[in-house]
Write a protein that holds these residues in place. Structure first.
Motif, short mmCIF file in Angstrom:
data_model
loop_
_atom_site.label_atom_id
_atom_site.label_comp_id
_atom_site.label_asym_id
_atom_site.label_seq_id
_atom_site.Cartn_x
_atom_site.Cartn_y
_atom_site.Cartn_z
N GLN A 82 0.96 -1.13 0.02
CA GLN A 82 -0.17 0.04 -0.06
C GLN A 82 0.88 1.34 -0.16
O GLN A 82 0.47 2.08 -0.62
N MET A 83 1.77 1.25 0.77
CA MET A 83 3.05 2.40 0.90
C MET A 83 3.42 2.69 -0.36
O MET A 83 3.31 3.73 -0.99
N PHE A 84 3.87 1.54 -1.22
CA PHE A 84 4.51 2.03 -2.62
C PHE A 84 3.39 2.46 -3.62
O PHE A 84 3.77 3.27 -4.31
N ASP A 85 2.21 1.75 -3.44
CA ASP A 85 0.92 2.02 -4.42
C ASP A 85 0.66 3.78 -4.19
O ASP A 85 0.45 4.59 -5.33
N GLY A 86 0.83 4.21 -2.99
CA GLY A 86 0.48 5.45 -2.54
C GLY A 86 1.61 6.52 -2.99
O GLY A 86 1.34 7.34 -3.63
N LEU A 87 2.93 6.07 -3.10
CA LEU A 87 3.93 6.96 -3.43
C LEU A 87 4.11 6.89 -5.05
O LEU A 87 4.65 7.98 -5.50
N ALA A 88 3.95 5.85 -5.59
CA ALA A 88 4.06 5.87 -7.03
C ALA A 88 3.43 6.93 -7.96
O ALA A 88 4.51 7.47 -8.86
N PRO A 89 2.42 7.40 -7.79
CA PRO A 89 2.17 8.68 -8.65
C PRO A 89 2.82 9.83 -8.57
O PRO A 89 2.84 10.65 -9.60
N TRP A 90 3.01 10.07 -7.36
CA TRP A 90 3.90 11.36 -7.07
C TRP A 90 5.40 11.42 -7.45
O TRP A 90 5.84 12.52 -7.79
N LEU A 91 5.70 9.89 -7.54
CA LEU A 91 7.54 10.02 -8.01
C LEU A 91 7.41 9.52 -9.56
O LEU A 91 8.59 9.25 -9.93
N ASN A 92 6.26 9.39 -10.15
CA ASN A 92 6.35 8.79 -11.48
C ASN A 92 7.15 9.86 -12.47
O ASN A 92 7.90 9.49 -13.44
N ARG A 93 7.26 11.17 -12.08
CA ARG A 93 7.99 12.04 -13.20
C ARG A 93 9.46 12.17 -12.83
O ARG A 93 10.17 12.79 -13.53
N ILE A 94 9.83 11.84 -11.44
CA ILE A 94 11.31 11.84 -11.12
C ILE A 94 12.10 10.81 -11.41
O ILE A 94 11.68 9.73 -11.37
N PRO A 95 13.16 10.93 -12.25
CA PRO A 95 14.07 9.82 -12.55
C PRO A 95 14.41 8.98 -11.39
O PRO A 95 14.90 9.52 -10.42
N GLY A 96 14.12 7.69 -11.62
CA GLY A 96 14.53 6.86 -10.44
C GLY A 96 13.17 6.13 -9.93
O GLY A 96 13.20 5.35 -9.25
N ARG A 97 12.25 7.19 -9.82
CA ARG A 97 10.88 7.01 -9.43
C ARG A 97 10.74 6.45 -8.08
O ARG A 97 11.51 7.05 -7.04
N LEU A 98 10.33 4.91 -7.96
CA LEU A 98 10.45 4.36 -6.67
C LEU A 98 11.54 4.04 -5.98
O LEU A 98 11.63 3.77 -4.81
N MET A 99 12.64 4.09 -6.74
CA MET A 99 14.01 3.76 -6.05
C MET A 99 14.29 4.97 -5.05
O MET A 99 14.98 4.60 -4.00
N HIS A 100 13.73 6.21 -5.11
CA HIS A 100 13.87 7.25 -3.91
C HIS A 100 13.06 6.65 -2.74
O HIS A 100 13.57 7.39 -1.64
N THR A 101 12.14 5.74 -2.81
CA THR A 101 11.72 5.37 -1.50
C THR A 101 12.46 4.69 -0.29
O THR A 101 12.33 4.78 0.75
N THR A 102 13.57 4.26 -0.88
CA THR A 102 14.77 3.65 -0.12
C THR A 102 15.38 4.91 0.90
O THR A 102 15.52 4.77 1.95
N ILE A 103 15.67 5.82 -0.09
CA ILE A 103 16.10 6.97 0.84
C ILE A 103 15.17 7.72 1.78
O ILE A 103 15.43 7.95 2.69
N LEU A 104 13.88 8.11 1.13
CA LEU A 104 12.98 8.76 1.95
C LEU A 104 12.55 7.46 3.27
O LEU A 104 12.57 8.03 4.49
N GLY A 105 12.48 6.33 2.90
CA GLY A 105 12.22 5.41 4.07
C GLY A 105 13.16 5.42 5.27
O GLY A 105 12.83 5.47 6.40
#
Length: 436
Positions: A82-105
């Protein structure tokens, strides 16, 4: 043999045993025993017992298995998805997209855990399966997790900061405040490298998801509410004074179990599986910590660290020359010692030199903690490397190579806080000046 020759021999023995496949904790303990048995007059058997007991009986360490269990709960229920599904649309335009969740998390969890091992293990348990399932590069994910796990000791509260404050007779509150901007700086540098890497390797990044409207993004962000509530709950319990940083881990487990049960994703099967997984990872980490504590006793008994510090003092260096040499020394020490041991064993000699050179003790505290972060990803005793090796089965030396770009980011951050010390001192000076 001279003390430096003894140190070189023990380091070589450690490298040979690790390359031979000996368990990490056993390697540390055996090297420590050899050092005490052959190069000191102390009794290694008694010191082995006391080192293992003192380490595993630590109250602060009680938070480690609880935070890891919380990560297991998030991983084995639908909360991480659920956390990744919620973050996905907001990070869609940033290069790397969901890879940034490791840093944010790691940044967010580090602010409540105070431990690099707990941060690395917990976020890896949640993020790695999701990133791999979605087709992201595993090497980049492991490298970012290994480095960003160190944010657990830089973004307050931090047990390591408390240890330094006691050793340096510095203000714990100032140290806590001083950690925020350097922590955000590191997060920005890590994310910046992920963006650069993604632009250079577009074929190794999954294609972006279909564009969604702002309303749809808000709707999907509802998936973030459970994990968001959990983080807010842990921070509130800590800030309100209802619990210490260690007790917050227990509240985190209670909160994650409650949220998982409310979402109907908790059952007896994943409850016991999560508990067993947390037990295995915690035992592994505590066994390694105990071995490292015994090796630290050996280093203290031989006097290697004291001789090294006295040698630096005899060089009569300029202030920035002193800092450059200390960087090299702490990088070397980080290959064999844990962070708290580095502080305890060197502070008596190093801190007077720092004060004489005119450096602020709070600034030096953040400086040394950032060097300890680097030690967490430096072989052969890079603790975050060991955590990820035991979780993924990938050799720690391979993970270390994946971490090299982030190692460079950390060195750059140290250079920046040395050139611009205001990055460290501005927040505590502003807050304490207003007597808040």
């Amino acid at each position: 043999m001279s003390l430096l020759e003894i140190g070189g021999f023990l380091l070589l023995l450690m490298l040979l045993m690790l390359s031979g496949g000996v368990w990490i904790a056993m390697t540390l303990a055996i090297v420590g025993w050899v050092g005490q048995a052959f190069f000191t007059n102390t009794e290694p058997g008694m010191n082995l017992f006391t080192a293992f007991w003192e380490t595993t009986a630590s109250w602060e360490l009680a938070a480690l298995p609880l935070f890891i269990w919380m990560g297991e709960i998030l991983y084995r229920t639908r909360l991480s998805e659920q956390m990744f599904d919620g973050l996905a649309p907001w990070l869609n335009r940033i290069p790397g997209r969901l890879m940034h969740t490791t840093i944010l998390g790691c940044g967010i969890f580090g602010s409540v855990s105070g431990s690099s091992a707990a941060t690395c293990a917990t976020i890896a348990k949640v993020a790695l399966p999701e990133l791999e399932r979605r087709g992201y590069d595993k090497g980049l994910a492991l490298g970012s997790l290994s480095a960003a796990g160190g944010l657990g000791i830089l973004i307050p509260p931090s047990i390591t900061m408390v240890v330094y404050a006691v050793a340096a007779d510095a203000s714990v509150i100032r140290l806590f405040l001083a950690g925020f901007l350097p922590g955000f700086l590191l997060m920005g540098l890590f994310s910046g490298y992920i963006i650069w890497w993604s632009l250079r390797h577009p074929d190794r990044v999954p294609p972006p998801e279909a564009e969604t409207t702002f309303i749809e993004k808000l709707r999907r962000s509802g998936s973030l509410i459970p994990c968001g509530l959990l983080i807010v709950f842990i921070v509130w319990v800590l800030v309100s004074g209802l619990a210490t940083a260690t007790e917050c881990a227990a509240w985190g487990v209670v909160g994650s179990l409650a949220i998982a049960a409310a979402g109907r994703s908790l059952n007896w099967e994943n409850f016991w599986a999560g508990l067993a997984g947390a037990t295995r990872i915690s035992c592994m980490i505590m066994f390694i910590l105990a071995g490292a504590a015994f090796l630290t006793k050996t280093m203290a008994f031989t006097g290697i660290l004291r001789e090294l510090a006295e040698f630096v003092q005899s060089l009569d260096l300029s202030p920035f020359g002193l800092i450059a040499v200390l960087v090299l020394i702490y990088l070397v020490l980080g290959t064999a010692l844990d962070g708290i041991s580095m502080i305890v064993l060197t502070s008596a000699v190093v801190l007077p030199m720092i004060q004489k050179a005119g450096f602020d003790l709070v600034w030096f505290g953040i400086f040394i903690i950032m060097l300890i972060e680097i030690a967490e990803i430096t072989p052969p005793v890079g603790f975050n490397l060991f955590v990820l090796q035991n979780m993924t089965g990938i050799d720690s030396n391979r993970i270390a190579r994946m971490t090299l770009p982030f190692f460079g980011c950390m060195i750059l951050a140290i250079v920046l806080i040395t050139i611009f010390p205001e990055i460290v001192t501005s927040v505590p000076n502003w807050v304490m000046g207003k007597e808040i």
